[in-house]
Design an enzyme around this catalytic site. Sequence first.
Site, PDB file in Angstrom:
ATOM      1  N   SER A 287       0.841  -1.213   0.017  1.00 10.29           N
ATOM      2  CA  SER A 287      -0.091  -0.002   0.136  1.00 10.29           C
ATOM      3  C   SER A 287       0.945   1.113  -0.137  1.00 10.29           C
ATOM      4  O   SER A 287       2.122   1.074   0.083  1.00 10.29           O
ATOM      5  CB  SER A 287      -1.023  -0.079   1.165  1.00 10.29           C
ATOM      6  OG  SER A 287      -1.684   1.241   1.188  1.00 10.29           O
ATOM      7  N   ARG A 288       0.209   2.372  -0.181  1.00 12.93           N
ATOM      8  CA  ARG A 288       0.808   3.632  -0.219  1.00 12.93           C
ATOM      9  C   ARG A 288       0.299   4.631   0.842  1.00 12.93           C
ATOM     10  O   ARG A 288      -0.808   4.746   0.620  1.00 12.93           O
ATOM     11  CB  ARG A 288       1.061   4.219  -1.607  1.00 12.93           C
ATOM     12  CG  ARG A 288       1.847   5.451  -1.606  1.00 12.93           C
ATOM     13  CD  ARG A 288       1.965   5.854  -3.052  1.00 12.93           C
ATOM     14  NE  ARG A 288       0.793   6.234  -3.635  1.00 12.93           N
ATOM     15  CZ  ARG A 288       0.652   6.563  -5.023  1.00 12.93           C
ATOM     16  NH1 ARG A 288       1.338   6.288  -5.599  1.00 12.93           N
ATOM     17  NH2 ARG A 288      -0.719   6.838  -5.256  1.00 12.93           N
TER      18      ARG A 288
ATOM     19  N   PHE B   3       3.092   9.447   3.416  1.00 11.88           N
ATOM     20  CA  PHE B   3       4.453   9.784   3.719  1.00 11.88           C
ATOM     21  C   PHE B   3       5.397   8.459   3.490  1.00 11.88           C
ATOM     22  O   PHE B   3       6.536   8.537   3.657  1.00 11.88           O
ATOM     23  CB  PHE B   3       4.711  10.253   5.230  1.00 11.88           C
ATOM     24  CG  PHE B   3       3.804  11.221   5.689  1.00 11.88           C
ATOM     25  CD1 PHE B   3       4.163  12.483   5.375  1.00 11.88           C
ATOM     26  CD2 PHE B   3       2.746  11.042   6.503  1.00 11.88           C
ATOM     27  CE1 PHE B   3       3.184  13.512   5.855  1.00 11.88           C
ATOM     28  CE2 PHE B   3       2.034  12.178   6.748  1.00 11.88           C
ATOM     29  CZ  PHE B   3       2.374  13.267   6.596  1.00 11.88           C
ATOM     30  N   GLY B   4       4.984   7.615   2.684  1.00 13.08           N
ATOM     31  CA  GLY B   4       5.497   6.562   2.257  1.00 13.08           C
ATOM     32  C   GLY B   4       5.014   5.403   1.807  1.00 13.08           C
ATOM     33  O   GLY B   4       3.782   5.490   1.631  1.00 13.08           O
ATOM     34  N   LYS B   5       5.675   4.382   1.451  1.00 14.56           N
ATOM     35  CA  LYS B   5       5.069   3.180   0.909  1.00 14.56           C
ATOM     36  C   LYS B   5       5.307   1.814   1.832  1.00 14.56           C
ATOM     37  O   LYS B   5       6.429   2.063   2.367  1.00 14.56           O
ATOM     38  CB  LYS B   5       5.821   2.970  -0.703  1.00 14.56           C
ATOM     39  CG  LYS B   5       5.255   4.083  -1.602  1.00 14.56           C
ATOM     40  CD  LYS B   5       6.068   3.821  -2.803  1.00 14.56           C
ATOM     41  CE  LYS B   5       5.625   4.773  -3.998  1.00 14.56           C
ATOM     42  NZ  LYS B   5       6.368   4.651  -5.191  1.00 14.56           N
TER      43      LYS B   5
ATOM     44  N   LYS C 240       8.132  -0.717   5.761  1.00 11.73           N
ATOM     45  CA  LYS C 240       7.562   0.868   5.461  1.00 11.73           C
ATOM     46  C   LYS C 240       8.848   1.805   5.042  1.00 11.73           C
ATOM     47  O   LYS C 240      10.101   1.734   5.715  1.00 11.73           O
ATOM     48  CB  LYS C 240       6.790   1.627   6.657  1.00 11.73           C
ATOM     49  CG  LYS C 240       6.349   2.848   6.345  1.00 11.73           C
ATOM     50  CD  LYS C 240       5.466   3.538   7.504  1.00 11.73           C
ATOM     51  CE  LYS C 240       4.831   4.536   7.243  1.00 11.73           C
ATOM     52  NZ  LYS C 240       4.163   5.457   8.023  1.00 11.73           N
TER      53      LYS C 240
ATOM     54  N   ASP D 106      -3.843  10.250  14.690  1.00 12.89           N
ATOM     55  CA  ASP D 106      -4.134   9.887  13.338  1.00 12.89           C
ATOM     56  C   ASP D 106      -5.003   8.577  13.308  1.00 12.89           C
ATOM     57  O   ASP D 106      -4.855   7.781  12.595  1.00 12.89           O
ATOM     58  CB  ASP D 106      -3.123   9.912  12.378  1.00 12.89           C
ATOM     59  CG  ASP D 106      -3.423   9.852  11.033  1.00 12.89           C
ATOM     60  OD1 ASP D 106      -4.479  10.380  10.829  1.00 12.89           O
ATOM     61  OD2 ASP D 106      -2.743   9.413   9.899  1.00 12.89           O
TER      62      ASP D 106
END
EC number: 2.7.11.1
Length: 881
Positions: free
Chosen positions: A37-38, A41-43, A57, A151
Amino acid sequence: MSTVEPLSDEGVAAGPRRIEVPRPPSIEEFTIVKPISRGAFGKVYLGRKAGRLYAVKVMKKADMINKNMVHQVQAERDALALSKSPFIVHLYYSLQSANNVYLVMEYLIGGDVKSLLHIYGYFDEEMAVKYISEAALALDYLHRHGIIHRDLKPDNMLISNQGHIKLTDFGLSRVTLNREINMIDILTTPSMAKPKHDYSRTPGQLLSLISSLGFYTPVGMKMPINPNSGGASDSLHEVISPLSMIEKENTPLSTKLFKTGLDTSPLTPVMPVRSLTPALLQSRERFGASTASSQSCMYLSSMESECCSSPRLEKDVKQTEDEMCSTGTSNSRPPLPSSREVLNSKDPKVLKKELESAISPISSNDCGSRQKLGTERSEITDTPVTTLDTKGIVRKCLSENKIWEEKLVARREMTNEMLETASSQQSPLFLKDPVQPVKEEEIFEKPGVKRSFELVDTSPCQELNYVKKTNAEYKRGCWISELSASKSTGLTTEIQSLMLSGEICESKEIMRCIDRQQTEKPLVPTVAKNLLCDLDADHEKDKEYMNSSLLCADDEKPLGALSADSDLSFPETSVSESHLEKQLVDLDKGVKDLSFEEPKAEDLLTMSPNCQEASRNGVEADVVQNCTMLCCEQDNHQKHTEETDTISSPSEKMTETVHLFRKNNVVFRSYNSPINVSNVSDPCSMASLDIMDLSPACSGSYPTAITPLQKTPRQGDAGTPYRTPKSVRRGAAPVEGERILGTPDYLAPELLLTKPHGSAVDWWALGVCLFEFLTGIPPFNDETPAQVFQNILKRDIPWPEGEEKLSDNAQNAIDILLTFDSTKRAGLKELKHHPLFHGVDWDNLQNQPMPFIPQPDDETDTSYFEARNNAQHLTVSGFSL
């Protein structure tokens, strides 16, 4: 007789036993299987190491720096490292390379709750209660350990192989641990009561989790977490060493350059940050301590001063200069001629070619082989940088030699004609003190700061530089003459007679004035190619010029006090030019600000449009008052000058207005800044301080040369700074103005109102998740984020009606979680006693059967993440990091 060493049981000679030191693994030990996934702030990738699957990550350091999220990456790593809970994703390794940061976590094959919600549409009440209960336990665990998630949303709730909830993505979290985590923090982190799973970590995992994340590591430098990768070290060494591409056999010199030029801490900011200390120290060493040196000393250009400000580049320049010096010594070559001789004696094309070959590390004219070049490079010594004559000449010739040479001849002829016309004017002062001829080389000797065509070689900064580099005796340190303009009652401010007193420097100012008025000057300050462009290093040739200087290094100090506090300053500069500007006000040098069509008695005194506008705005009255102060101070030393009324004479008023505007045109210079110089002995320092809030745009017809940076805005009369001063005070730190971070639908109202917030923001987000689980849509969802924020602040919740109506217990649970007052918002204690969670076994949740258990095709199946990716139009088929 030989001795036999005793052997061990295995038949090997006994010796000191080697104990392998634990070290964190390298990211090369992981094999990427597929992307998962993406996020923002990153993949996330599926990786494998030693037959075990991990979720890796990947975050780019450059993106984190550009987004100002460096501290958040550190917080995410610390939060996951400190957490040992069955409801929080377990972090195994924290690795990094030169460009990326890698967080190696456990892989949860069930996907995220957001994807499951897209498939289900919405959850029934029992399923939603179980998910919310496990998320509540996870939040309580984090809050008890000083971690705020900030979050929380279904996207960051993952489903384990048994169907349980685990929180992830702590990229926006806040960790109240005001220090870096250490080994004790990770080893002694309390976990859940009697957990069945072992949360112990290997020594390599512990070392990786407490390592420092080097976001400012020099490019190509080896990271501290990977000290034993010898092959990588060799390859990086070849990439960085400037000599590796020329001669790989020259190992000692390459090693020396590698160690000296790049021996910096992994956390040392090299490329994006500019160090000012080396430049200031070199400035003091060159110009501040002594003026008795007669050696030829060149100034660095603005680009070169930036290079020398960096420790890495400064050493490169140092070795280049030492190489040139050693080469010249070994070949017994004569010293380089002065810059004036080079510029005047050779053709520009030939000069350019010769200077390029002289400054180039690899000379095209060198008939030697690479081995010869390596031999010359091996003669590099550690002597400091002495001169940059050749480099300064190259910089100047490459930028403007052609244009300057073409225009110089025409300007000489034009100036000679104007000088003859000006000398023919018969005024009493001219008859009393005839004008002495001025040598052309004294006027056209240096191009100077390239403000405009007329000001190429007449930079006033040159005089200051001569003062600093000479020990000549000054004759005019006591009193200074004053321009006495005739009274006039006309509205056109006519100058009926121009009376100048003087010496060579004063007639030089006439010529400068005539040159400057041939073309209309732009109001916008032009960009200077070089702030420090004094190319002439021949001091002995200009002794006569320096003897007639108007500045005294002992009696007339620069306005050093203004360099630190003046709001008129421009970026990247210093107040050294104001030293000369003060003299321009006191003397008749103000004529350089007047516009002349012809040097006749009926010439008109004109002001630039900026100054006229300032006069219309009421600035002129304050200027005239300050002019009076200056004139009174000068009249005490000048008995032969008649008294003039500056208030009643428009001519005098405007003349002195131009003077003061000219004086307040304070231009900073980056390299020759006088640091600890007092302005107590300045006769005009008090008057200049009174008018320091005049706009620098009002600079007469003399445009200012500044760097291509933003000009400092006009300071108001109140003196309020445009930026808050840096805090160096003791005591409690002020409340930090934080950015609004998070997903709009799940933000608490205190975050939107930028109020101090705590763990209650997570309970608000949990209430939003409960509503979304039961309805399939967040309660404050709308078309735009602005409308979402309005719904949150108004607490506009669209409760379902009719058959879709929620139960009273569910609606009440959402209400107590979505309480606007954070102090009255519900937490884990209130949820445990709420009727909606009546049948929940809070102490044994991780062992309870879950409503959904993932059934993947194989261990590498990532299909449970596809629903969310498709809903958000995310394409994760690529393998680019």
